[in-house]
Design an enzyme around this catalytic site. Structure first.
Site, mmCIF file in Angstrom:
data_model
loop_
_atom_site.group_PDB
_atom_site.id
_atom_site.type_symbol
_atom_site.label_atom_id
_atom_site.label_comp_id
_atom_site.label_asym_id
_atom_site.label_seq_id
_atom_site.Cartn_x
_atom_site.Cartn_y
_atom_site.Cartn_z
ATOM 1 N N LYS C 76 -2.769 6.736 5.064
ATOM 2 C CA LYS C 76 -2.305 6.238 3.759
ATOM 3 C C LYS C 76 -3.372 6.622 2.725
ATOM 4 C CE LYS C 76 -0.861 1.893 1.537
ATOM 5 N NZ LYS C 76 -0.601 0.450 1.745
ATOM 6 N N SER C 151 3.711 -1.512 0.336
ATOM 7 C CA SER C 151 3.205 -0.353 -0.347
ATOM 8 C C SER C 151 2.996 0.867 0.561
ATOM 9 C CB SER C 151 1.879 -0.681 -1.046
ATOM 10 O OG SER C 151 0.919 -1.073 -0.110
ATOM 11 N N SER C 175 2.657 -5.136 3.273
ATOM 12 C CA SER C 175 2.780 -3.705 3.010
ATOM 13 C C SER C 175 2.806 -2.776 4.205
ATOM 14 C CB SER C 175 1.647 -3.269 2.069
ATOM 15 O OG SER C 175 1.860 -3.826 0.794
#
Lengths: 488, 95, 483
Positions: C76, C151, C175
């Site tokens: 990420k 997210s 997330s």
């Protein structure tokens, strides 16, 4: 003492002063990062990724900074908090990389304590210290090196500070300066801060207000970052007077932050509006609470040196030194350590050692403009000299000459005494020969003396001393001279 | 808690976020809606509880006082939008 | 080509049936074909191939290699990768190249895993749909007009689309778990402090957790075992030995008590989601688990507490983005004030700005007690709820999210509606507990449903073991979206 501090404040006004002192702790690395704290490095060469607040970096606390805070707390008889919390003080300024300063707010590591402060007139006041807490220093701004821009150096960002907050209990600039000096001596004594004000290791914010005696506290102003005893005194004096004049004119005092301008000898308000900021303190989520176990506190207590007050008293009570001398010897750790090192080799000779440290050593230091830890004559070297004196190898006057030679780097006492043949002449035969020679050289004075002019004794003493290049043992000289003058 | 434009400007100033005048209204109503959420907190029965700042009962870990970081000025200054002579540069600040 | 598990790939590599370089080439090709999903902010083909070749070379020399060696994956874009641009989904860091690696990056690098690039995400981890990225929205592989969740939307989509077998993620309010549920993959949020936050760009420091998304609990276990552990560079890192969760995967469930919290099945929950969740729980019952009705009475306070605490911490954490030492600086600046306020207004998207303002407000003079302090007390109430529940059950279960993946643009204009998507996940972060989202089948709309399992602190092994037990009998996690 500044006349205005006591006299110009009309009897109907009382000044109320509190000091916030920021002492840079003398750790090798920073409070929350492993970068070095040494003064004077090239810009940004002692700023780590953490100090530059790079994304994803995190603070990790320095255990030595915590120890130094504990030591200070113990030295002022304060409670050391078993749990204290680091909090974020949020505001924007270019020398504050994270946009917040890690400090302590509701739960500081050191609680309430007291410091006995000796004033110039000999009175002792007890100043209450409300708290002392750990926080990180900010970086530095350089305003005049770049056209239309300010340069930021983050070397200092993250250096550990101990913020020492006094209660607003001082009533004159003189008291405030005495307190500041006492704190300065103490932190250097403990070895937790080098107290170097030129380098910014010891800074003072002064909170000043005035009121009618008995009335509620007046509005206070804060004079920030004053970095010398002299400036603190002048700044506070000026501010007291300014406030009194304003109030007597019917004006009100604005609560604001001011700076001391040494060129104009006045305080003026700071331009930046940081003082109007809401700091939005909250516990730093990156740092769990600091827990200090009783065992850790006792460990630090055991390591505490004898404190200045206690040592001064001991010098008076046990060593028999006059209080003034004791006070001077305990003015700072380096001096007392030096004295004690000399004394260690001359047990029972406290007065002698004190006289020399406060006399010859101090005078030479003053003239050279250096501190005792830079003295070219080490304590052990002085001890050797004084031992020779005690042994009667040299006289007091010769000792001073030898000391001067030692100070100039010409070797240790024994070497100099030997090289110059300065050993005291105590042998009555040799002395007798010198005396005979002098008396033969000055027959008129001899006749004068025998005729009743007893003052000429000193003349003969002086001449024998000259002839023996000062090495005559004064006591022996006196005895033998008197005998010869008396006609035997 | 009704928020007026002055309050929004004040918060924006604290946060150093430029807010154009024509944004003030929508920002104000956005914020008010979120702040409405917080009314729920007032109803919670928590007066007797201590705040929970850290999920676990941890004590602060500490490191030894050793210098472990060297000079990284070159790579750090290279990240900066404006740097010169070893310094980070910002528009002149007046004290 | 059906995406294989880490274990299968590792076996293939060990047996020489393929090389790390080949696996990486294939992953890169899949990334190329799936580019329309926008799951990656950047793909580093050359660096990946080099790393893969290095692993192959070490294997050829007979070096002992870890299970993850040569396995392609993605980070990420919230994890600092040395020398590789790390944007955190924001314009503010569009050109930021960190001079260091995050702990998670270091560990996976040492294990020999091969990162092919940085996945897309909601800006500064603030969002539940990956529509808040400065680099465009991410599409859910299960539905072209659907959000992947956020997210960690890019990571979830990349794994769901079979580009890579696993991807790292972060979870502050859900997330990892919510996008895992929306994309039909398995997502593990470890206990707070279990994985170091060093090098993980901060959103809300007391809530942020690094974790993993993969196609199975077994794969999650392998990655978790590699990244978990004490790190002295993170003062909130927990110094506590961890048994390898991989070794506990096959333990029987016999008698495992699973608390089913009625608060998780309220009126806001989509019918299909509730149905699939109950079905998955029945499967676990078949495996030996015992289902127990429980209540978490403070659950309804969680959203409010979270949306005070997280923005408050974020408002402080994001103060460092000021255009001075790195990141975006506005071109049109005539004073220090303008430097700050313009750079930040230009660099941050609207959701980030909103949360900074909310957080600033919650901490401000006069409001601190009513908002921040009170929220921290509610946080304790919620944590106590869990502690109480765990006295009688071993795990707590419910749907990860109240609905299946909503449509792109459907909630992006309504912040509160978006926040409500987190209703089942935020409490876990407030309490610092570990939780996992496991695929539990598909609702009537054909979209994936996730079952959330919550465990007491440090009980990741139990979570993974239970999820694995489900995955041994049900094959929802093996389903793939149409290409």
């Amino acid at each position: 003492m500044n006349a205005s501090s006591n006299d110009s404040a009309a009897p109907t006004w009382q000044a109320v002063i509190g000091l916030e002192i920021h002492a840079q702790l003398s750790t090798a690395s920073k409070l929350f990062s492993g970068a070095a704290t040494a003064y004077g490095a090239e810009p940004n060469t002692q700023a780590s990724l953490v100090d530059c607040a790079l994304p994803g970096t995190l603070p990790v606390a320095n255990r030595e900074a915590v120890r130094k805070a504990i030591q200070f707390g113990l030295a002022i008889g304060a409670t050391v908090a078993p749990h204290s919390v680091f909090a974020r003080k949020n505001y924007f300024y270019p020398d504050l990389p994270k946009g917040y300063q890690i400090s302590q707010y509701e739960l500081p590591v050191v609680g309430r304590g007291t410091l006995a402060v000796r004033l110039d007139d000999g009175r002792v006041i007890h100043v209450e210290i409300e708290r002392a807490h750990l926080e990180e220093d900010a970086g530095k701004s350089v305003h005049d090196a770049f056209h239309a821009e300010t340069g930021i150096d983050l070397n200092r960002a993250g250096t550990p500070l101990l913020e020492i907050v006094s209660a607003p209990v001082m009533n004159s600039a003189a008291e405030a300066v005495a307190y500041m000096r006492t704190v300065h001596t103490l932190v250097r004594w403990l070895g937790i801060c080098d107290g170097n004000m030129q380098e910014g290791s010891f800074r003072c914010d002064c909170n000043v207000s005035v009121r009618r005696p008995g009335a509620a506290l007046g509005t206070r102003t804060e004079i920030k970052n004053v970095n010398s005893f002299r400036f603190v005194e002048k700044a506070i004096d000026y501010e007291i007077e300014r406030q009194i004049r304003a109030l007597e004119n019917g004006e009100t005092i604005v609560q604001e932050t001011r700076l001391y301008d040494p060129a104009r000898h006045q305080t003026r308000p700071m331009r930046s509006k940081e003082s109007a900021d809401d700091y939005r303190y909250f516990p730093d989520p990156d740092l769990p609470p600091l827990t200090i176990a009783p065992a850790d506190i006792e460990h630090e207590r055991a390591r505490l040196p004898e404190l200045p007050q206690a040592r001064r008293q001991r010098y008076v009570d046990e060593l028999g030194l006059p209080d003034a001398d004791a006070g001077q010897l305990c003015a700072d750790r380096a001096t007392t350590d030096y004295f004690e090192a000399v004394l260690a080799e001359l047990p029972g000779q406290a007065k002698l050692c004190a006289n020399w440290v406060l006399g010859e050593v101090a005078a030479n230091l003053n003239e050279a403009g250096i501190e005792i830890d830079a003295a070219p004559v080490a304590a052990s070297a002085l001890a050797q000299l004084l031992t020779r004196l005690r042994e009667g190898i040299i006289s007091g006057k010769i000792a001073k000459d030898v000391f001067a030679a030692m100070w100039a780097g010409q070797g240790d006492a024994d070497a100099i005494i030997d090289a110059r043949g300065l050993k005291q002449i105590s042998d009555t035969g040799a002395l007798g020969a010198a005396i005979d020679a002098v008396l033969a050289e000055y027959p008129a004075q001899l006749a004068d003396y025998r005729g009743g002019n007893e003052k000429l004794l000193q003349f003969f003493v002086g001449q024998v001393m000259k002839r023996t290049r000062g090495q005559a043992n004064p006591q022996q000289l006196n005895d033998v001279l008197r005998q010869k003058l008396a006609g035997s | 808690m009704p928020l007026d434009h002055a309050a929004v400007r004040h918060i924006a100033r604290l946060a150093r976020l430029a807010v154009a005048d024509d944004q003030l209204d929508s920002l104000r109503s956005d914020l008010e809606r979120v702040l409405h959420l917080f009314d729920d907190l007032a109803a919670a029965n928590v007066d007797h509880l201590a705040p929970l700042a850290h999920p676990h009962d941890q004590s602060l870990g500490q490191r030894d006082d050793v210098v472990t970081e060297g000079d990284r000025s070159e790579e750090l200054l290279a990240l900066a939008p404006s740097a010169q002579g070893g310094y980070f540069l910002v528009p002149k600040v007046i004290e | 080509m059906s995406p294989a598990s880490i274990a299968t790939l590792a076996a293939d590599l060990a047996a020489g049936r393929c090389s790390a370089e080949q696996l990486t080439e294939q992953a890169l090709a899949r990334a190329q074909r799936a580019a329309h999903l926008n799951s990656f902010i950047r793909v580093d083909a050359e660096a990946a191939l080099q790393a893969a070749r290095a692993v192959d070379a070490r294997r050829a020399l007979g070096h002992e290699l870890k299970a993850l060696a040569g396995i392609p994956f993605a980070h990420k874009d919230i994890f600092c990768t040395k020398g590789i641009t790390t944007t955190c989904g924001s314009r503010m860091l569009e050109h930021f190249v960190p001079p260091y690696d995050a702990q998670v990056v270091e560990r996976l690098g040492r294990a020999g895993a091969v990162s092919i690039g940085k996945t897309n995400m909601d800006e500064f981890a603030m969002g539940s749909s990956n529509e808040n990225s400065a680099y465009g929205a991410v599409t859910n592989p299960w539905g072209s007009a659907r959000v992947p969740g956020g997210s960690s939307g890019g990571s979830a989509a990349a794994v769901a689309a079979g580009i890579v077998p696993f991807a790292t993620g972060t979870d502050t309010g859900g997330s990892i778990r919510q996008p895992a549920a929306f994309c039909g993959v398995t997502g593990l949020k470890p206990t707070y402090g279990r994985v170091s936050r060093y090098g993980m760009i901060a959103y809300a420091s007391s809530l942020d957790c690094a974790g993993v998304l993969a196609r199975s609990a077994a794969d999650c276990a392998r990655v978790f075992d590699e990244i978990a552990g004490f790190d002295a560079r993170d003062a909130t890192s927990v110094d506590r030995a961890a048994d390898r969760t991989v070794d506990a995967l096959d333990q029987p469930l016999a008698g495992l008590r699973i608390g089913v919290a009625r608060e998780y099945f309220g009126s806001g929950v989509q019918d299909g989601v509730a149905a699939r969740t109950h079905a998955a729980l029945r499967e676990l019952e078949q495996q030996g688990a015992v289902l127990v009705d429980i209540t978490l009475p403070s659950a309804h306070h969680a959203i409010a507490a979270y949306y005070v605490i997280a923005p408050a911490e974020a408002s402080s954490n994001l103060a460092r983005y000021d255009g001075v030492r790195y990141g975006h600086r506005s071109a049109d600046v005539r004073s220090l004030d303008e430097l700050y306020s313009r750079s930040r207004a230009e660099g941050f998207g609207s959701e980030v700005q909103r949360r900074i303002l909310v957080g600033t407000y919650a901490l401000s003079a006069g409001y601190y007690d009513a908002y921040y302090l009170r929220a921290q007390k509610v946080r304790r109430l919620i944590a106590n709820d869990f502690l109480g529940a765990f006295e009688s059950v071993d795990l707590i279960a419910g749907p990860t999210a109240p609905t299946t993946a909503f449509g792109l643009g459907e909630k992006s204009g309504d912040a509160l509606a978006m926040y409500a998507a987190d209703v089942n996940t935020v409490a876990v972060n407030l309490a610092g507990l570990p939780a996992i989202s496991v695929p539990a089948g598909f609702a009537d709309d054909g979209l994936p449903v996730g079952l959330q399992l919550i465990a007491p602190a440090f009980a990741e092994a139990r979570l993974l073991n239970t999820a694995h037990a489900l995955q041994r009998v049900a094959d929802w996690h093996l389903q793939e979206p149409a290409a």
